[in-house]
Write a protein that holds these residues in place. Structure first.
Motif, PDB file in Angstrom:
ATOM      1  N   GLU A  77      23.401 105.277 -45.612  1.00 51.57           N
ATOM      2  CA  GLU A  77      23.951 104.781 -46.882  1.00 51.57           C
ATOM      3  C   GLU A  77      23.835 105.855 -47.954  1.00 51.57           C
TER       4      GLU A  77
ATOM      5  N   PRO B 239      23.715  96.536 -37.980  1.00 53.67           N
ATOM      6  CA  PRO B 239      24.479  95.280 -38.012  1.00 53.67           C
ATOM      7  C   PRO B 239      25.881  95.511 -38.576  1.00 53.67           C
ATOM      8  N   GLU B 240      26.810  94.656 -38.218  1.00 51.60           N
ATOM      9  CA  GLU B 240      28.211  94.831 -38.592  1.00 51.60           C
ATOM     10  C   GLU B 240      28.420  94.891 -40.100  1.00 51.60           C
ATOM     11  N   ASP B 241      27.682  94.094 -40.864  1.00 52.83           N
ATOM     12  CA  ASP B 241      27.885  94.101 -42.318  1.00 52.83           C
ATOM     13  C   ASP B 241      27.485  95.449 -42.919  1.00 52.83           C
ATOM     14  N   GLN B 242      26.452  96.068 -42.379  1.00 54.15           N
ATOM     15  CA  GLN B 242      26.047  97.380 -42.870  1.00 54.15           C
ATOM     16  C   GLN B 242      27.045  98.451 -42.428  1.00 54.15           C
ATOM     17  N   GLN B 243      27.523  98.346 -41.198  1.00 51.25           N
ATOM     18  CA  GLN B 243      28.549  99.282 -40.738  1.00 51.25           C
ATOM     19  C   GLN B 243      29.807  99.176 -41.595  1.00 51.25           C
ATOM     20  N   LYS B 244      30.146  97.972 -41.971  1.00 48.95           N
ATOM     21  CA  LYS B 244      31.347  97.755 -42.795  1.00 48.95           C
ATOM     22  C   LYS B 244      31.224  98.467 -44.135  1.00 48.95           C
ATOM     23  N   LEU B 245      30.040  98.385 -44.741  1.00 52.87           N
ATOM     24  CA  LEU B 245      29.806  99.075 -46.008  1.00 52.87           C
ATOM     25  C   LEU B 245      29.956 100.581 -45.830  1.00 52.87           C
TER      26      LEU B 245
ATOM     27  N   ARG C 205      31.553 102.209 -43.431  1.00 55.61           N
ATOM     28  CA  ARG C 205      32.956 102.553 -43.133  1.00 55.61           C
ATOM     29  C   ARG C 205      33.793 102.530 -44.407  1.00 55.61           C
TER      30      ARG C 205
END
Length: 198
Positions: A64, A117-123, A125
């Motif tokens: 991040e 987790p997907e929500d962190q990957q989304k951020l 990306r």
């Protein structure tokens, strides 16, 4: 009574992030333990838990911080008033400068982001997408007639620019500033004029 934050908290945190990125890059995220991370950071296991409650939290903070700062640096380039080719050179050169010294973070991004987790990957990306969109606008400004109405061609051209930059990162990690500036000109000339422009 709430525990006070040490004056050097942010400095120590930054050092932990740098050392942990090296461990994740060289050992792999799965093989790295909090004990190993603490040892490589030169602190006790109890102390590293003062900053991060798990290696997953540490991985997320590495990525991040790295991607947000990279996004802000690239998208914050002041290109208003420049000619389109000058904009492209400025963006390419700044990207190469930003990559300098960030080899481990870059490797962690490539190899370990999928562990989050997907929500962190989304951020994360989202930060990548912001950079791609910014560079895409610069590429399009250099040949609007070529890309008008052809999003696929524009994306291919934009990602080809990133491909050249990432090739340099992979194979010339120790390159200094002068070499990076020289390669920035090569990438810009290749993008704008092909081999004949070299």
């Amino acid at each position: 009574m709430a525990r006070t934050i040490a004056k050097d908290h942010d400095q120590k945190r930054d050092q932990i992030l740098k050392n942990a990125a090296k461990v994740f890059a060289t050992e792999g995220f799965d093989r790295a333990s909090m004990a190993l991370l603490a040892r490589e950071c030169g602190i006790s296991k109890a102390n590293i838990y003062h900053y991060y409650d798990s290696k997953d939290a540490l991985l997320f903070d590495i990525l991040e911080t790295y991607l947000r700062e990279l996004r802000d640096r690239i998208c914050g380039i002041e290109i208003a008033g420049m000619a389109p080719d000058g904009q492209l050179l400025a963006v390419v050169a700044e990207t190469l400068r930003a990559y300098q010294g960030a080899d481990h973070e870059h490797q962690v991004q490539i190899g370990s982001m999928s562990a989050l987790p997907e929500d962190q990957q989304k951020l994360l990306r989202g930060y990548q997408r912001d950079m791609v969109n910014f560079v895409s606008d610069v590429v399009k400004a250099n040949a609007p007639q070529v890309f008008d109405g052809d999003a696929a061609k524009l994306r291919a051209a934009t990602m080809s620019v990133f491909g050249m930059l990432n090739w340099y990162y992979m194979w010339n990690t120790g390159a200094g500033s002068a070499a990076r500036e020289d390669y920035a000109r090569t990438v810009t000339r290749l993008t704008l004029g092909g081999l004949g422009a070299l």
